[in-house]
Design a protein around this motif. Structure first.
Motif: not given
Length: 405
Positions: A58-59, A63, A100, A104, A186-187
Motif C-alpha cells: 500500500i506504500s 498521493d 495496511l 491507519d 495517512n495514505n
C-alpha cells in the motif's frame, strides 16, 4: 615408394577407425555420467511486480492516486457479538494493496432506529466516547491483533467488543438495518465504503438515503472532513445523528440535519433574534457558523434533496415527513412544548404535524404544506412564462451566417 605405400596404408587404417567410431554413435548411449560442477551465477532478473499472495504494498500508492475500498461481508455473532468485517483495498489498476498499517484504518457501525410518534428514523452509533458532559459517536481504530492481512489486498477485522458491550449503545436488534463504514488515513484518499446490512440476514427493508454526495459536490467540489479521511455523507451520518452532541458549551447538536440546516440557513436564522449563534467546538476551538451566507434562497430544498436521483429514494422526506426536530432546525424560534407554535399550540410529539403540513393537508387551503410553504415566488411566476425567438435581424447590414459586417 615403400614410404608412400606405408603412408597410404596408415591413412586407410585411420579412415576405417573413424567409420567404426561413427557407426558406434548410432548405438546405445550408455548410462549418464555424474553431474558436472555448477556454473557461475547469472545476472539478476527484473524485480517482481508483486509479492506475497498477489498484493502490492500500500506504500506504493502516491498521493495523486486513489485507493478504492470495498466492504465485502459483515457477520455479527448471535446476540450481538463482536462483528467481523471483510474488506479489500485496490489501486486504480484494481491491484490488491497489502501491508495496511492497523492504526491507519478506523471503523464505524450504527443501527437505523425506526421513527416513533411521527418522528424520523435515525441512525445511532454503537461506538461512543465521552466529550465533556456528552456521549458522542466515534470510530474504532484497528489493532494488529484484530486485523488480518491476507497479503492480496483483502483483510478481516474483528471489533474489540460485542455490540452489546459498548457504552451508550442502542439496544441490539438483529432484524434492523445496520451500517458499517471505514476510513483509511495517512495514505492516498480512500472512499468510506458504507455498507448496509441486516445481521439476521436478507436485504435491508428500511433505508434512510436522503442526500447524495453529488448534490453536495455541486458546490463543494470534493467533500473531505476531519483531516481529509471522511468523504461520504452516508458515512458521516453514522456519527452525525440525533444521539451526538458537542461536548462543550453550549452543547449544540451535531446531528446531520441540524448541522447542515443551521450552517446553510445561517442568514435566515439571524432574522430570528431569539436564536443563539450555532457554535461547534472542534480541534481549533469554537467555530461560529452563524455568519455563513448560503448563495441561494434557503427555501430551495431540492438543491440538496433531489427526488429524481435513484441513489436517494428517501429524498422526498423533506416534504413528506414533518416533525419538530427537522423543522425546528430552521424554525428555531418556535417553542413547540410551551405554546410557541403559531396559534398558541403546544405539541409533545410529532403525530399531528402532517395533518397541517403534510403533502395532502388542506389547512388554509394547503398553504402550509411543507412544499407549498417553501415555494420560491420568483421561480413560481417564472414558470408561467415561455420565451421563443421568432426572428433575428442584423441591423448592421452584414451577414449573420459569416459574421461579416
Amino acid at each position: 615408394m615403400l614410404y608412400g605405400g606405408r603412408r597410404i596404408a596408415g591413412l586407410l587404417a585411420l579412415v576405417c577407425t573413424c567409420a567404426a567410431l561413427l557407426s558406434a554413435c548410432e548405438g546405445d548411449t550408455g548410462d549418464a555420467g555424474p553431474a558436472g560442477p555448477a556454473g557461475p551465477p547469472g545476472a539478476a532478473g527484473p524485480p517482481p511486480s508483486s509479492s506475497g499472495s498477489g498484493g502490492i504494498p500500500i506504500s506504493s500508492v502516491v498521493d495523486k492516486d486513489r485507493i478504492d475500498a470495498e466492504i465485502t461481508n459483515v457477520t455479527v455473532p448471535a446476540g450481538g457479538g463482536a462483528p467481523v468485517v471483510d474488506f479489500k483495498l485496490t489501486n486504480d489498476l484494481t491491484q490488491g494493496l497489502k501491508g495496511l498499517p492497523p492504526g491507519d484504518v478506523r471503523f464505524t457501525i450504527a443501527q437505523l432506529r425506526p421513527g416513533t410518534a411521527g418522528g424520523s428514523s435515525a441512525w445511532q452509533s454503537y461506538i461512543t466516547k465521552t466529550d465533556g458532559s456528552e456521549l458522542q459517536a466515534t470510530t474504532e481504530t484497528a489493532t494488529a491483533e484484530r486485523l488480518i492481512d491476507n497479503g492480496d489486498g483483502t483483510y478481516r477485522y474483528t471489533f474489540a467488543k460485542a455490540l452489546t458491550a459498548y457504552t451508550g449503545a442502542p439496544a441490539y436488534d438483529a432484524t434492523l438495518t445496520h451500517r458499517l463504514g471505514l476510513e483509511v488515513r495517512n495514505n492516498a484518499p480512500t472512499n468510506n465504503a458504507p455498507f448496509d446490512f441486516v445481521p439476521a440476514g436478507g436485504s435491508p427493508t428500511t433505508e434512510r438515503l436522503i442526500v447524495d454526495n453529488d448534490n453536495c459536490q455541486a458546490c463543494h467540489d470534493v467533500l473531505e472532513f476531519h483531516g481529509g479521511a471522511r468523504f461520504d455523507t452516508q458515512y458521516c451520518v453514522t456519527c452525525h445523528n440525533p444521539h451526538t452532541k458537542d461536548g462543550q458549551a453550549p452543547n449544540n447538536s451535531v446531528d446531520m440535519k441540524v448541522l447542515i440546516h443551521k450552517i446553510h440557513g445561517a442568514a435566515f436564522l439571524r432574522t430570528q433574534t431569539t436564536v443563539p449563534p450555532y457554535v461547534i467546538n472542534g480541534h481549533s476551538g469554537a467555530d461560529d457558523f452563524s455568519q455563513i451566507v448560503y448563495p441561494q434562497d434557503v427555501r430551495n430544498c431540492t438543491t440538496c434533496h433531489d427526488e429524481s436521483d435513484d441513489d436517494t429514494p428517501q429524498a422526498s422526506n423533506w416534504r413528506m415527513v414533518a416533525n419538530r426536530e427537522a423543522c425546528g432546525t430552521c424554525h428555531a424560534n418556535i417553542d413547540f412544548a410551551n405554546g410557541g407554535h403559531p396559534g398558541g399550540l403546544t405539541f409533545s410529539d410529532d403525530t399531528q404535524c402532517v395533518d397541517c403540513h403534510g403533502p395532502n393537508a388542506t389547512v388554509n387551503g394547503g398553504a402550509v404544506q411543507i412544499a407549498k410553504a417553501h415555494e420560491l415566488p420568483l421561480a413560481v411566476q417564472s414558470s408561467k412564462f415561455t420565451f421563443e425567438v421568432v426572428d433575428v435581424t442584423d441591423a448592421s447590414g452584414g451577414s449573420l451566417e459569416t459574421g461579416e459586417v
